[in-house]
Scaffold this active site. Structure first.
Site, PDB file in Angstrom:
ATOM      1  N   GLU A 165       0.863  -1.193   0.000  1.00 11.47           N
ATOM      2  CA  GLU A 165       0.000   0.000   0.000  1.00 11.47           C
ATOM      3  C   GLU A 165       0.890   1.230   0.000  1.00 11.47           C
ATOM      4  OE1 GLU A 165      -3.064   0.400   3.002  1.00 11.47           O
ATOM      5  OE2 GLU A 165      -3.430  -1.769   2.991  1.00 11.47           O
TER       6      GLU A 165
HETATM    7  P1  P53 Z   1      -7.678   5.614   4.764  1.00 11.55           P
HETATM    8  C1  P53 Z   1      -4.026   4.554   9.338  1.00 11.55           C
HETATM    9  C2  P53 Z   1      -2.695   4.806   9.027  1.00 11.55           C
HETATM   10  C3  P53 Z   1      -2.113   4.185   7.945  1.00 11.55           C
HETATM   11  C4  P53 Z   1      -2.857   3.303   7.186  1.00 11.55           C
HETATM   12  O1  P53 Z   1      -6.350   4.749   4.848  1.00 11.55           O
HETATM   13  C5  P53 Z   1      -4.172   3.032   7.496  1.00 11.55           C
HETATM   14  C6  P53 Z   1      -4.771   3.662   8.580  1.00 11.55           C
HETATM   15  C7  P53 Z   1      -6.197   3.407   8.912  1.00 11.55           C
HETATM   16  O2  P53 Z   1      -6.991   4.439   8.433  1.00 11.55           O
HETATM   17  O3  P53 Z   1      -4.932   2.125   6.846  1.00 11.55           O
HETATM   18  C8  P53 Z   1      -4.511   1.516   5.631  1.00 11.55           C
HETATM   19  O4  P53 Z   1      -8.665   4.795   4.003  1.00 11.55           O
HETATM   20  C9  P53 Z   1      -5.413   0.325   5.418  1.00 11.55           C
HETATM   21  C10 P53 Z   1      -6.418   0.519   4.319  1.00 11.55           C
HETATM   22  C11 P53 Z   1      -6.784   1.983   4.241  1.00 11.55           C
HETATM   23  C12 P53 Z   1      -5.545   2.749   3.810  1.00 11.55           C
HETATM   24  O5  P53 Z   1      -4.470   2.528   4.693  1.00 11.55           O
HETATM   25  O6  P53 Z   1      -8.072   5.855   6.161  1.00 11.55           O
HETATM   26  O7  P53 Z   1      -4.722  -0.881   5.245  1.00 11.55           O
HETATM   27  O8  P53 Z   1      -7.520  -0.315   4.569  1.00 11.55           O
HETATM   28  O9  P53 Z   1      -7.851   2.267   3.408  1.00 11.55           O
HETATM   29  C13 P53 Z   1      -5.756   4.240   3.686  1.00 11.55           C
HETATM   30  O10 P53 Z   1      -7.315   6.845   4.003  1.00 11.55           O
END
Ligand code: P53
Length: 477
Positions: free
Chosen positions: A375
């Site tokens: 990611e």
């Molecule tokens: P969103 C926090 C910090 C870093 C990654 O996040 C995180 C989170 C939780 O919010 O989550 C990951 O959608 C996760 C995904 C998520 C993505 O990062 O809050 O593995 O499910 O969607 C982005 O912007």
């Protein structure tokens, strides 16, 4: 020394079932923790309701309806040249309540069809088993992962998946961002990671360590079983990597940052080495934290170490000494400070491409294992022009800067990197806020924060840019 990315580098994109599938009651799917979360905003987490409450809006229920539209979406991924596609298997499609003894055939069939569609298009599935979508029944009935019974439920679920998809899926991960729950003083991560609601008076820290321990044991047992089913499987852990920098060269800040890193990343040590680092055991002893930890657990942890480190990277953190006598009181909800050297997104996430190179090197130095960036991405507001085009140059700029650093880490530093799957390759529901308008995609989905829109898909400028990146194996950025 290599000149660029390896030939077989896994370029692709990443999503999670609950954030895009929708179809929350189709195919006999059960209720998951994501199904009881409402919408938040750029400054607030979403709320967690007790079951489904009339009149509330739950964005994951329909999400972007990938459940029905996946063929059309995979065709777009193919057009971009994806070599792989990371998604998760919604636990509640396979075991709707989580504690059944027999799996739900309709759910299994859905993922057979999905993986077949990927493979038919030359795209290798990369699968996370538990990505913030625990069966809600395991929360209400068992208290989530604080309960050791969940180890067996997870292992049963994992075993069913490994057996069923053994010839279709080679790359797996067990628990998504298992270390988010190090931030146990807020309510979000304990619930999404482990299905834990804290009550007044709970010893949050102790409960977090127990839940994480149960997951680490469950992961290790699953890895061991997986290898018996197919020795060619590659199984990784999944860590949310936000490196914590000392705010200054004051030795107290340096030590604070070092200890904060330990408390946030010891999970990786257990996954990779199969035992706990001594500083965690000492911390437990000093604070009187008692974790149920059996002799069999010790063996299981050693027998089920991971093959690679999967990690997400969005941002870096910075920290100052918080004045406490102990360096073991890191409180992620309070101790972080703003880094004056970097900019932040509209959601306050600090943008730090060099931090990705730093992270790759840190993992390499600490663990010496292959890595997979599963990611990375830029959540931003997009604007659709009159003619339907979407000029997301800010997203291209973010990704380009990160890929440049990733390349330096591979070429100059020699880190062992398997692939790169940017997050939310198609717009989806934000995990943190539940918004649709915090967009990450190369593909735009017409839907807003209230759930309105046609769900039509459109290619953003970044779509064509990423296609060229993949085609040139990272040479044209
Ligand atoms: P969103 C926090 C910090 C870093 C990654 O996040 C995180 C989170 C939780 O919010 O989550 C990951 O959608 C996760 C995904 C998520 C993505 O990062 O809050 O593995 O499910 O969607 C982005 O912007």
């Amino acid at each position: 020394m290599s000149k660029g990315f390896p030939k077989d580098f896994l370029w692709g994109g990443a999503v999670a079932a609950h954030q895009l599938e929708g179809g929350w009651q189709e195919g006999s799917k059960g209720l998951s923790v994501a199904d009881v979360m409402t919408v938040g905003s750029s400054t607030s987490y979403r709320s967690i309701t007790e079951g489904i409450v009339d009149g509330e809006y739950y964005p994951n229920h329909e999400a972007i309806d990938f459940y029905h539209k996946y063929k059309e979406d995979i065709a777009l991924f193919k057009e971009m040249g994806f070599k792989c596609f990371r998604t998760s298997i919604a636990w509640t499609r396979i075991f709707p309540n989580g504690d059944e003894t027999e799996p739900n055939e309709e759910g299994l069939q859905f993922y057979d069809d999905l993986f077949d569609e990927c493979l038919k298009n030359g795209i290798e599935p990369v699968v996370t088993l538990s990505h913030f979508e625990l069966p809600y029944h395991l929360v209400t009935e068992y208290g989530g992962f604080r309960n050791r019974k969940l180890i067996d439920f997870f292992v049963r679920f994992a075993t069913v998946c490994f057996k069923r998809y053994k010839d279709k899926v080679k790359y797996w991960m067990t628990f998504n961002e298992i270390n988010n729950q190090a931030n146990y003083n807020e309510d979000f991560a304990p619930f999404t990671n482990s299905g834990i609601y804290y009550k007044e008076g709970d010893n949050r820290e102790e409960i977090m360590y127990q839940a994480a321990h149960n997951e680490l044991v469950a992961s290790a047992r699953a890895v061991k079983i997986a290898k018996e089913i197919n020795p060619d499987f590659e199984i990784g852990c999944m860590i949310a990597m936000c490196p914590i920098y000392p705010a200054t060269c004051n030795p107290k800040d340096i030590l604070m940052a070092q200890k904060a890193m330990e408390l946030r990343y010891y999970f990786t040590d257990v996954h990779v080495h199969g035992f706990y680092p001594q500083y965690i055991l000492n911390n437990w002893e000093r604070k009187g934290i008692s974790v149920e930890f059996t002799e069999q657990d010790k063996k299981d942890l050693l027998d089920g170490t991971v093959d690679y480190i999967g990690f997400s990277y969005y941002m870096s953190f910075a920290i100052k000494h918080n004045g406490s006598d102990s360096y073991y009181d890191y409180d992620e909800s309070k101790d972080l400070v703003k880094n004056p050297y970097v900019q932040a997104s509209d959601w306050g996430w600090q943008i730090d491409p060099e931090g990705l190179r730093y992270s790759l090197n840190w993992f390499q130095d600490m663990y010496n294992k292959p890595m997979f960036i599963v990611e990375n991405g830029f959540g931003a507001y997009d604007k659709v022009e009159e003619d339907g085009s979407i000029h997301d140059e800010y997203r291209i700029e973010y990704l380009k800067a990160h890929i440049e650093q990733m390349k330096l880490a591979v070429v100059e530093d020699g880190v062992d990197l398997m692939g790169y799957t940017p997050w939310g390759c198609i717009d989806l529901v934000s995990a943190g806020t539940g918004e649709m308008e915090k967009r990450y995609g190369f593909i735009y989905v017409d839907k807003d924060n209230k759930g309105e829109g046609s769900l039509d898909r459109a290619k953003k400028d970044s779509f064509y840019w990423y296609k060229d990146v993949i085609e040139s194996n990272g040479e044209n950025l």
